[in-house]
Write an enzyme that holds these catalytic residues in place. Structure first.
Site, mmCIF file in Angstrom:
data_model
loop_
_atom_site.group_PDB
_atom_site.id
_atom_site.type_symbol
_atom_site.label_atom_id
_atom_site.label_comp_id
_atom_site.label_asym_id
_atom_site.label_seq_id
_atom_site.Cartn_x
_atom_site.Cartn_y
_atom_site.Cartn_z
ATOM 1 N N THR A 1 3.750 -12.809 15.041
ATOM 2 C CA THR A 1 4.679 -12.297 16.045
ATOM 3 C C THR A 1 4.587 -13.078 17.355
ATOM 4 O OG1 THR A 1 5.071 -10.362 17.448
ATOM 5 C CG2 THR A 1 2.868 -10.591 16.590
ATOM 6 N N ASP A 2 5.661 -13.031 18.128
ATOM 7 C CA ASP A 2 5.622 -13.651 19.460
ATOM 8 C C ASP A 2 4.718 -12.864 20.415
ATOM 9 O OD1 ASP A 2 7.253 -11.415 19.846
ATOM 10 O OD2 ASP A 2 8.969 -12.533 20.651
ATOM 11 N N GLU A 3 4.366 -11.621 20.040
ATOM 12 C CA GLU A 3 3.566 -10.787 20.951
ATOM 13 C C GLU A 3 2.160 -11.333 21.171
ATOM 14 O OE1 GLU A 3 3.736 -6.588 20.668
ATOM 15 O OE2 GLU A 3 5.819 -6.563 20.036
ATOM 16 N N LYS B 1 -2.978 -8.822 15.546
ATOM 17 C CA LYS B 1 -2.199 -9.929 14.956
ATOM 18 C C LYS B 1 -2.782 -11.273 15.408
ATOM 19 C CE LYS B 1 0.948 -9.913 12.732
ATOM 20 N NZ LYS B 1 1.063 -9.896 11.243
ATOM 21 N N LYS C 1 0.832 -1.210 0.000
ATOM 22 C CA LYS C 1 0.000 0.000 0.000
ATOM 23 C C LYS C 1 0.869 1.264 0.000
ATOM 24 C CE LYS C 1 -3.463 2.238 2.889
ATOM 25 N NZ LYS C 1 -4.029 2.217 4.243
ATOM 26 N N TYR D 1 -2.082 -3.654 18.779
ATOM 27 C CA TYR D 1 -1.297 -4.301 17.714
ATOM 28 C C TYR D 1 -1.325 -5.816 17.864
ATOM 29 C CZ TYR D 1 2.824 -6.476 15.650
ATOM 30 O OH TYR D 1 3.662 -7.348 15.001
ATOM 31 N N THR E 1 2.477 2.703 2.729
ATOM 32 C CA THR E 1 2.194 3.524 3.901
ATOM 33 C C THR E 1 3.488 4.214 4.320
ATOM 34 O OG1 THR E 1 2.841 1.772 5.420
ATOM 35 C CG2 THR E 1 0.526 1.783 4.699
ATOM 36 N N ILE F 1 -4.152 -4.452 0.734
ATOM 37 C CA ILE F 1 -4.689 -5.818 0.875
ATOM 38 C C ILE F 1 -6.163 -5.822 1.310
ATOM 39 C CG2 ILE F 1 -2.481 -7.018 1.213
ATOM 40 C CD1 ILE F 1 -3.302 -7.177 4.266
HETATM 41 P P1 NAD Z 1 6.670 -2.744 8.563
HETATM 42 O O1 NAD Z 1 5.759 -1.823 9.287
HETATM 43 O O2 NAD Z 1 8.104 -2.379 8.424
HETATM 44 O O3 NAD Z 1 6.143 -3.011 7.078
HETATM 45 C C1 NAD Z 1 4.812 -3.294 6.782
HETATM 46 C C2 NAD Z 1 4.593 -3.198 5.288
HETATM 47 O O4 NAD Z 1 3.202 -3.450 5.013
HETATM 48 C C3 NAD Z 1 4.915 -1.833 4.690
HETATM 49 O O5 NAD Z 1 5.476 -1.982 3.402
HETATM 50 C C4 NAD Z 1 3.524 -1.190 4.561
HETATM 51 O O6 NAD Z 1 3.463 -0.179 3.587
HETATM 52 C C5 NAD Z 1 2.709 -2.409 4.166
HETATM 53 N N1 NAD Z 1 1.271 -2.246 4.419
HETATM 54 C C6 NAD Z 1 0.666 -1.719 5.511
HETATM 55 N N2 NAD Z 1 -0.659 -1.733 5.351
HETATM 56 C C7 NAD Z 1 -0.909 -2.310 4.153
HETATM 57 C C8 NAD Z 1 -2.085 -2.638 3.429
HETATM 58 N N3 NAD Z 1 -3.298 -2.348 3.907
HETATM 59 N N4 NAD Z 1 -1.965 -3.216 2.214
HETATM 60 C C9 NAD Z 1 -0.749 -3.506 1.697
HETATM 61 N N5 NAD Z 1 0.410 -3.204 2.324
HETATM 62 C C10 NAD Z 1 0.330 -2.622 3.540
HETATM 63 O O7 NAD Z 1 6.515 -4.154 9.258
HETATM 64 P P2 NAD Z 1 7.608 -5.289 9.516
HETATM 65 O O8 NAD Z 1 8.364 -4.970 10.737
HETATM 66 O O9 NAD Z 1 8.335 -5.520 8.250
HETATM 67 O O10 NAD Z 1 6.645 -6.517 9.846
HETATM 68 C C11 NAD Z 1 6.168 -7.353 8.806
HETATM 69 C C12 NAD Z 1 5.306 -8.448 9.430
HETATM 70 O O11 NAD Z 1 6.093 -9.188 10.362
HETATM 71 C C13 NAD Z 1 4.117 -7.904 10.235
HETATM 72 O O12 NAD Z 1 3.036 -8.771 10.059
HETATM 73 C C14 NAD Z 1 4.588 -7.957 11.676
HETATM 74 O O13 NAD Z 1 3.510 -8.130 12.536
HETATM 75 C C15 NAD Z 1 5.477 -9.187 11.630
HETATM 76 N N6 NAD Z 1 6.552 -9.218 12.638
HETATM 77 C C16 NAD Z 1 7.403 -8.165 12.785
HETATM 78 C C17 NAD Z 1 8.455 -8.257 13.696
HETATM 79 C C18 NAD Z 1 9.435 -7.133 13.887
HETATM 80 O O14 NAD Z 1 10.269 -7.210 14.781
HETATM 81 N N7 NAD Z 1 9.424 -6.094 13.073
HETATM 82 C C19 NAD Z 1 8.633 -9.418 14.444
HETATM 83 C C20 NAD Z 1 7.726 -10.478 14.276
HETATM 84 C C21 NAD Z 1 6.699 -10.370 13.348
HETATM 85 O O1 DAU Z 2 8.222 -9.180 19.349
HETATM 86 C C1 DAU Z 2 7.981 -8.940 18.002
HETATM 87 C C2 DAU Z 2 7.533 -7.514 17.825
HETATM 88 O O2 DAU Z 2 8.691 -6.699 17.984
HETATM 89 C C3 DAU Z 2 6.869 -7.245 16.483
HETATM 90 O O3 DAU Z 2 5.695 -7.992 16.408
HETATM 91 C C4 DAU Z 2 6.569 -5.753 16.296
HETATM 92 O O4 DAU Z 2 6.066 -5.526 14.994
HETATM 93 C C5 DAU Z 2 7.849 -4.980 16.481
HETATM 94 O O5 DAU Z 2 7.591 -3.600 16.401
HETATM 95 C C6 DAU Z 2 8.476 -5.313 17.839
HETATM 96 O O6 DAU Z 2 7.621 -4.843 18.912
HETATM 97 P P1 DAU Z 2 8.250 -4.178 20.242
HETATM 98 O O7 DAU Z 2 7.214 -3.377 20.884
HETATM 99 O O8 DAU Z 2 8.964 -5.193 21.056
HETATM 100 O O9 DAU Z 2 9.379 -3.260 19.531
HETATM 101 P P2 DAU Z 2 9.844 -1.742 19.781
HETATM 102 O O10 DAU Z 2 11.064 -1.551 18.928
HETATM 103 O O11 DAU Z 2 8.752 -0.779 19.627
HETATM 104 O O12 DAU Z 2 10.288 -1.779 21.289
HETATM 105 C C7 DAU Z 2 11.219 -2.709 21.773
HETATM 106 C C8 DAU Z 2 11.334 -2.505 23.277
HETATM 107 O O13 DAU Z 2 11.980 -1.255 23.515
HETATM 108 C C9 DAU Z 2 10.006 -2.441 23.995
HETATM 109 O O14 DAU Z 2 10.152 -3.043 25.269
HETATM 110 C C10 DAU Z 2 9.744 -0.940 24.153
HETATM 111 C C11 DAU Z 2 11.140 -0.379 24.278
HETATM 112 N N1 DAU Z 2 11.373 0.986 23.756
HETATM 113 C C12 DAU Z 2 11.003 1.251 22.484
HETATM 114 C C13 DAU Z 2 11.232 2.502 21.958
HETATM 115 C C14 DAU Z 2 10.815 2.833 20.533
HETATM 116 C C15 DAU Z 2 12.004 1.919 24.533
HETATM 117 O O15 DAU Z 2 12.369 1.640 25.705
HETATM 118 N N2 DAU Z 2 12.235 3.157 24.021
HETATM 119 C C16 DAU Z 2 11.864 3.491 22.754
HETATM 120 O O16 DAU Z 2 12.095 4.651 22.333
#
Ligand code: NAD
Ligand code: DAU
Length: 366
Positions: free
Chosen positions: A139-141, A168, A39, A164, A41, A65
């Site tokens: 995600t593990d969340e 999920k 999309k 969030y 975003t 999507i």
């Molecule tokens: P991200 O936010 O970096 O990327 C998400 C992507 O999806 C972007 O390209 C965004 O433009 C696109 N998107 C959002 N809404 C959309 C829509 N309606 N239609 C089509 N595209 C759309 O996310 P990420 O960190 O790459 O995470 C990807 C997947 O993995 C997610 O499902 C997230 O829950 C999961 N995940 C992330 C982590 C992490 O640590 N980042 C860990 C475990 C699982």
């Molecule tokens: O566990 C998997 C998840 O990890 C994914 O599903 C999510 O998409 C991804 O964003 C991530 O989630 P978290 O909330 O764990 O990630 P975040 O980077 O936002 O934060 C990691 C930890 O750090 C969390 O305990 C919050 C803390 N934090 C985060 C930010 C941005 C801080 O202490 N300071 C900050 O400025």
């Protein structure tokens, strides 16, 4: 040679952090044809796939999507052999301020994708129907928060804490229901925290690298003792490719790095790496660490039992936390143009997630 060679793979969200790593992996390590459905975003960045320009096995489809008819047109035109669903709203803090977009994309979007994938799967010939897969990346969340002991297995109870993770969890339930009810051949993966190149600066690790380079305060939520398990993003991409090739239909696989760290330890490691690679004339970056108001509903600890994917599919993370972090910090130093462009287009790095809706934020504020 891989079993994906010559196949057509839909990757949704392939301009995001993990999706772009998956697209890079498929283009570089397989002969698959990739259709990247995004999309575009705020979290999307097409420059995260440098090899895409002019690539004969790559196609970009700017599609939401949630758009049933646009998805249907893509399925009819490209007749995919596999779908990897990574399109999502992914940032917990944003979900606290504006959950509406999380409900829309993560739940309604997954539902729409399932419906169109099912329609396509039913229409293809039996031999292709037998090998078709839809991999849903989660995600593990969804498992909620752990105490100081124990690990989440694939059968752990779902107990999400944030808008969030609840969205999920809902999408995971939908995906499994489409298998149990309609027989759609799905697989679900639940992964721990990723880090690495091309990570949007709102997430902990890039946020801290960029703030430290600007000599700004490093805001750690609460007491900094929350624990996450960290996985280098390219290890996640290799796991997802393996799961789509060899994973069993209807199964769930946990993917993690066996690298639990407190947030404070992570931020200290970033400070020390930066001090070594680009010393500051003001002294150690650790002086910038500051403890700020905690995240609402902040999960204390995530940790995964990853023995299933390791034993059944032979996957293991290649990077340790130390090697992956060194690569990551170096990447942010050497690729400033990538993240500076995000700042120039309006990302301000200010604190969000305190439950105060931002001006212009989409969705329904609580
Ligand atoms: P991200 O936010 O970096 O990327 C998400 C992507 O999806 C972007 O390209 C965004 O433009 C696109 N998107 C959002 N809404 C959309 C829509 N309606 N239609 C089509 N595209 C759309 O996310 P990420 O960190 O790459 O995470 C990807 C997947 O993995 C997610 O499902 C997230 O829950 C999961 N995940 C992330 C982590 C992490 O640590 N980042 C860990 C475990 C699982
Ligand atoms: O566990 C998997 C998840 O990890 C994914 O599903 C999510 O998409 C991804 O964003 C991530 O989630 P978290 O909330 O764990 O990630 P975040 O980077 O936002 O934060 C990691 C930890 O750090 C969390 O305990 C919050 C803390 N934090 C985060 C930010 C941005 C801080 O202490 N300071 C900050 O400025």
């Amino acid at each position: 040679m891989t079993s994906l060679d010559g196949k057509t793979v839909f990757v949704t969200g392939g301009a995001g952090f993990i999706g772009s790593a998956v697209v890079r992996y498929l283009l570089d390590r397989t002969e698959a044809n990739v259709v990247n459905i995004v999309k575009l975003t705020y979290a999307a960045n097409l420059t995260s796939i440098p090899q895409a320009a002019g690539h004969k096995r790559y196609m970009l489809a700017k599609v939401d999507i949630c758009s049933r008819m646009q998805l249907r047109a893509l399925f009819e035109r490209h007749q995919p052999d596999a779908v990897m669903n990574l399109a999502a709203e992914s940032h917990v803090d944003r979900s606290i301020d504006a959950p509406g977009e999380f409900i829309r994309t993560n739940i309604v979007g997954t539902f729409t994708l399932l419906q169109e994938a099912l329609r396509h799967w039913r229409s293809i010939e039996p031999s292709r129907r037998a090998t078709f897969r839809l991999l849903h990346v989660s995600t593990d969340e969804v498992y909620g928060s752990l105490g100081s002991e124990g690990l989440f297995t694939e059968t752990a109870r779902y107990e999400p804490s944030s808008p969030y993770s609840a969205s999920k969890a809902s999408s995971d339930h939908l995906v499994r229901a489409w298998w149990k009810t309609y027989g759609l051949p799905i697989i679900v993966t639940n992964c721990s925290n990723n880090y690495g190149p091309f990570h949007f600066p709102e997430k902990l690790i890039p946020h801290m690298i960029i703030k430290a380079l600007a000599d700004e305060q490093l805001p750690i939520y609460g007491d900094g003792q929350n624990i996450r398990d960290w996985l280098f993003v390219e290890d996640h991409a290799s796991a997802l490719a393996l799961v789509i090739e060899r994973g069993c239909i209807g199964e769930t696989y946990n993917i993690g790095g066996r690298s639990e760290r407190t947030n404070l330890t992570v931020v200290e490691a970033i400070c020390d790496l930066l001090d070594r690679l680009e010393p500051s004339r003001n002294g150690s970056r650790r002086r910038l660490i500051s403890f700020v108001e905690d995240r609402q509903g902040h999960d204390r600890r995530y940790a995964l039992d990853t023995s299933k994917i390791e034993q059944e599919l032979g996957w293991r993370a290649r990077e340790t936390f130390e090697t992956g972090m060194a690569k990551t910090v170096r990447w942010y130093l050497e690729n400033r143009a990538w993240w500076q462009e995000i700042i120039e287009r309006g990302y301000d790095g200010n604190r969000i997630g305190l439950g105060r809706p931002r001006a212009g934020a989409a969705g329904i504020a609580p």
